[in-house]
Write an enzyme that holds these catalytic residues in place. Structure first.
Site, PDB file in Angstrom:
ATOM      1  N   ALA A  22       0.837  -1.211   0.000  1.00  0.00           N
ATOM      2  CA  ALA A  22       0.000   0.000   0.000  1.00  0.00           C
ATOM      3  C   ALA A  22       0.868   1.255   0.000  1.00  0.00           C
ATOM      4  O   ALA A  22       0.519   2.258  -0.631  1.00  0.00           O
ATOM      5  CB  ALA A  22      -0.936  -0.007   1.203  1.00  0.00           C
ATOM      6  N   GLY A  25       1.894   1.622  -3.497  1.00  0.00           N
ATOM      7  CA  GLY A  25       0.712   1.945  -4.291  1.00  0.00           C
ATOM      8  C   GLY A  25       0.208   3.357  -4.076  1.00  0.00           C
ATOM      9  O   GLY A  25      -0.296   3.990  -5.013  1.00  0.00           O
ATOM     10  N   ASP A  26       0.346   3.873  -2.875  1.00  0.00           N
ATOM     11  CA  ASP A  26      -0.036   5.253  -2.592  1.00  0.00           C
ATOM     12  C   ASP A  26       0.782   6.206  -3.456  1.00  0.00           C
ATOM     13  O   ASP A  26       0.247   7.145  -4.044  1.00  0.00           O
ATOM     14  CB  ASP A  26       0.167   5.549  -1.104  1.00  0.00           C
ATOM     15  CG  ASP A  26      -0.179   6.982  -0.738  1.00  0.00           C
ATOM     16  OD1 ASP A  26      -1.276   7.440  -1.086  1.00  0.00           O
ATOM     17  OD2 ASP A  26       0.663   7.637  -0.104  1.00  0.00           O
ATOM     18  N   ALA A  27       2.075   5.942  -3.555  1.00  0.00           N
ATOM     19  CA  ALA A  27       2.950   6.799  -4.367  1.00  0.00           C
ATOM     20  C   ALA A  27       2.604   6.677  -5.844  1.00  0.00           C
ATOM     21  O   ALA A  27       2.564   7.680  -6.565  1.00  0.00           O
ATOM     22  CB  ALA A  27       4.409   6.424  -4.136  1.00  0.00           C
ATOM     23  N   GLU A  30      -0.763   8.512  -6.455  1.00  0.00           N
ATOM     24  CA  GLU A  30      -0.617   9.972  -6.414  1.00  0.00           C
ATOM     25  C   GLU A  30       0.148  10.486  -7.624  1.00  0.00           C
ATOM     26  O   GLU A  30      -0.189  11.534  -8.179  1.00  0.00           O
ATOM     27  CB  GLU A  30       0.069  10.435  -5.127  1.00  0.00           C
ATOM     28  CG  GLU A  30       0.132  11.950  -5.059  1.00  0.00           C
ATOM     29  CD  GLU A  30       0.464  12.505  -3.699  1.00  0.00           C
ATOM     30  OE1 GLU A  30       0.738  13.714  -3.649  1.00  0.00           O
ATOM     31  OE2 GLU A  30       0.450  11.769  -2.707  1.00  0.00           O
TER      32      GLU A  30
END
Length: 136
Positions: A22, A25-27, A30
Protein backbone atom coordinates in the site's frame (compact mmCIF):
# COMPACT_ATOMS: atom_id res chain seq x y z
CA UNK A 1 20.00 3.31 -15.53
CA UNK A 2 19.19 0.73 -18.17
CA UNK A 3 19.66 -2.12 -15.68
CA UNK A 4 17.20 -0.63 -13.20
CA UNK A 5 14.70 -3.39 -12.48
CA UNK A 6 11.92 -2.42 -10.12
CA UNK A 7 9.84 -5.58 -10.44
CA UNK A 8 9.89 -8.35 -7.87
CA UNK A 9 9.60 -12.08 -8.40
CA UNK A 10 6.49 -13.83 -7.07
CA UNK A 11 8.65 -15.34 -4.34
CA UNK A 12 10.04 -11.96 -3.29
CA UNK A 13 6.55 -10.43 -3.30
CA UNK A 14 5.39 -12.99 -0.73
CA UNK A 15 7.70 -11.38 1.82
CA UNK A 16 6.27 -7.88 1.23
CA UNK A 17 3.49 -6.99 3.66
CA UNK A 18 0.15 -5.64 2.53
CA UNK A 19 0.90 -2.29 4.14
CA UNK A 20 4.27 -2.09 2.38
CA UNK A 21 2.48 -2.75 -0.92
CA UNK A 22 0.00 0.00 0.00
CA UNK A 23 2.91 2.35 0.72
CA UNK A 24 4.21 1.83 -2.82
CA UNK A 25 0.71 1.94 -4.29
CA UNK A 26 -0.04 5.25 -2.59
CA UNK A 27 2.95 6.80 -4.37
CA UNK A 28 1.98 5.24 -7.71
CA UNK A 29 -1.61 6.44 -7.42
CA UNK A 30 -0.62 9.97 -6.41
CA UNK A 31 1.89 10.18 -9.25
CA UNK A 32 -0.80 9.19 -11.75
CA UNK A 33 -3.14 11.83 -10.36
CA UNK A 34 -0.42 14.48 -10.49
CA UNK A 35 0.51 13.49 -14.04
CA UNK A 36 -3.09 13.69 -15.15
CA UNK A 37 -3.60 17.09 -13.56
CA UNK A 38 -0.37 18.54 -14.92
CA UNK A 39 -0.41 17.03 -18.39
CA UNK A 40 -3.98 16.19 -19.28
CA UNK A 41 -6.09 18.76 -17.47
CA UNK A 42 -3.50 21.56 -17.59
CA UNK A 43 -4.74 23.01 -14.32
CA UNK A 44 -3.37 26.31 -13.04
CA UNK A 45 -0.51 25.86 -10.56
CA UNK A 46 -2.49 27.40 -7.69
CA UNK A 47 -5.11 24.66 -8.03
CA UNK A 48 -2.89 21.59 -8.50
CA UNK A 49 -2.42 20.76 -4.82
CA UNK A 50 -6.09 21.24 -3.99
CA UNK A 51 -7.15 19.09 -6.91
CA UNK A 52 -4.61 16.40 -6.05
CA UNK A 53 -5.71 16.22 -2.41
CA UNK A 54 -9.35 15.94 -3.53
CA UNK A 55 -8.48 12.79 -5.51
CA UNK A 56 -5.82 11.22 -3.29
CA UNK A 57 -7.73 10.73 -0.05
CA UNK A 58 -9.48 7.74 1.46
CA UNK A 59 -13.09 8.66 0.54
CA UNK A 60 -12.17 9.41 -3.09
CA UNK A 61 -10.01 6.28 -3.40
CA UNK A 62 -12.75 4.14 -1.83
CA UNK A 63 -15.30 5.47 -4.33
CA UNK A 64 -12.90 4.78 -7.18
CA UNK A 65 -12.33 1.25 -5.90
CA UNK A 66 -16.05 0.52 -6.04
CA UNK A 67 -15.94 1.20 -9.79
CA UNK A 68 -12.95 -1.11 -10.22
CA UNK A 69 -14.21 -4.16 -8.33
CA UNK A 70 -16.14 -5.68 -11.27
CA UNK A 71 -13.05 -5.32 -13.50
CA UNK A 72 -10.58 -7.16 -11.29
CA UNK A 73 -9.17 -10.55 -12.11
CA UNK A 74 -9.44 -13.19 -9.37
CA UNK A 75 -5.77 -12.65 -8.48
CA UNK A 76 -6.20 -8.86 -8.32
CA UNK A 77 -9.29 -9.28 -6.15
CA UNK A 78 -7.30 -11.45 -3.74
CA UNK A 79 -4.58 -8.77 -3.51
CA UNK A 80 -7.18 -6.04 -3.00
CA UNK A 81 -8.87 -8.01 -0.21
CA UNK A 82 -5.53 -8.62 1.51
CA UNK A 83 -4.96 -4.87 1.59
CA UNK A 84 -8.52 -4.05 2.58
CA UNK A 85 -8.35 -6.48 5.48
CA UNK A 86 -4.86 -5.47 6.64
CA UNK A 87 -4.58 -4.21 10.19
CA UNK A 88 -4.13 -0.50 9.66
CA UNK A 89 -3.91 2.18 12.28
CA UNK A 90 -6.85 4.37 13.05
CA UNK A 91 -8.57 5.91 10.02
CA UNK A 92 -8.17 9.67 9.50
CA UNK A 93 -11.04 11.89 10.67
CA UNK A 94 -11.97 12.58 7.05
CA UNK A 95 -12.80 8.92 6.35
CA UNK A 96 -14.84 6.13 7.84
CA UNK A 97 -13.03 2.91 8.75
CA UNK A 98 -14.67 1.23 5.75
CA UNK A 99 -13.50 3.92 3.35
CA UNK A 100 -10.00 3.76 4.79
CA UNK A 101 -9.94 -0.03 4.41
CA UNK A 102 -11.10 0.14 0.77
CA UNK A 103 -8.56 2.89 0.02
CA UNK A 104 -5.81 0.75 1.56
CA UNK A 105 -6.97 -2.11 -0.65
CA UNK A 106 -6.72 0.08 -3.74
CA UNK A 107 -3.24 1.22 -2.77
CA UNK A 108 -2.19 -2.38 -2.08
CA UNK A 109 -3.44 -3.42 -5.51
CA UNK A 110 -1.62 -0.57 -7.26
CA UNK A 111 1.57 -1.34 -5.33
CA UNK A 112 1.36 -5.02 -6.24
CA UNK A 113 0.71 -4.22 -9.91
CA UNK A 114 3.67 -1.82 -9.93
CA UNK A 115 6.04 -4.27 -8.31
CA UNK A 116 4.99 -7.03 -10.70
CA UNK A 117 5.63 -4.75 -13.68
CA UNK A 118 1.99 -4.54 -14.79
CA UNK A 119 2.12 -0.88 -15.76
CA UNK A 120 -0.38 -1.24 -18.60
CA UNK A 121 -2.88 -2.81 -16.19
CA UNK A 122 -2.41 0.10 -13.78
CA UNK A 123 -3.19 2.50 -16.63
CA UNK A 124 -6.35 0.57 -17.54
CA UNK A 125 -7.62 0.48 -13.96
CA UNK A 126 -6.72 4.11 -13.28
CA UNK A 127 -8.64 5.23 -16.37
CA UNK A 128 -11.61 2.98 -15.62
CA UNK A 129 -11.95 4.31 -12.09
CA UNK A 130 -12.17 7.97 -13.00
CA UNK A 131 -15.02 9.89 -11.51
CA UNK A 132 -17.10 12.38 -13.43
CA UNK A 133 -16.14 14.75 -10.62
CA UNK A 134 -12.53 14.57 -11.88
CA UNK A 135 -13.56 17.22 -14.39
CA UNK A 136 -13.32 19.88 -11.69
Amino acid sequence: MSDLNLTLSPEALKSVSELALAHVGDAVFELLVRQELCCVKAAPMRDLHRMTVARVNAPAQAARMEKLLPLLTPEELTVYKRGRNAHTHQAPKSASPGQYARATGLETLFGWLWLTGQIDRIAVLFAAGKEDADAT
